[in-house]
Write a protein that holds these residues in place. Structure first.
Motif: not given
Length: 164
Positions: A91-96
């Motif tokens: 998952s993207h760290p800023e946008d799960g």
């Protein structure tokens, strides 16, 4: 517009022929290296793993843009790399909700193995070359590949690359 002259058309004929022979031989051998590693990783996998190693984790769109290919192509090419554990989806760290592709430890190990084998092959193929000849060849091949990339960026129906 024809950019050739009578004097260089023979040289350009030789160049296009040698590029065609190179492309065929490179695909036949996949420039896979030597030993057991030879022919063990296809071009698409190698380029994707190499890009993730050099640039770090990224999304499919960013990976596609950095490689100059379509996102659907990256998605298709990454699937077997994920299935075999060479690439991880996280998952993207800023946008799960967004997915990031990352080289796994197994992928890095495999990439290093293939790089080493290919490096050995390049050493064998150029063993009788002077270091300056290797440098010149690398510089010219890089320049040639850059020109090909720029040409591929030309919109259909135009003659020149877009201004950068």
């Amino acid at each position: 517009m024809d950019m050739t002259t009578v004097s260089d058309s023979g040289l350009l004929d030789t160049l296009q022929h040698e590029v065609a022979v190179f492309a065929r031989r490179a695909e036949q051998t996949r420039l896979g290296g030597v030993g057991q590693v030879r022919n063990s990783m296809d071009r698409a996998a190698y380029l994707l793993l190499n890009r993730l190693d050099k640039e770090g984790p990224m999304g499919v769109k960013a990976l596609a843009a950095s490689m100059g290919i379509d996102s659907s192509t990256v998605t298709r090419q990454v699937a077997p790399l994920v299935d075999t554990g060479l690439v991880k989806r996280t998952s993207h760290p800023e946008d799960g909700r967004a997915v990031v592709l990352q080289l796994s430890p197994r992928g890095l190990s495999r990439l290093e193995e293939v790089r080493s084998s290919r490096r050995q092959l390049m050493a064998e193929l150029t063993q009788d070359w002077e270091p300056a000849e290797r440098e010149t060849f690398c510089a010219l091949l890089t320049r040639f590949n850059s020109a090909l990339s720029a040409r591929m960026a030309v919109p259909p129906g135009t003659d020149t690359p877009p201004a950068s």
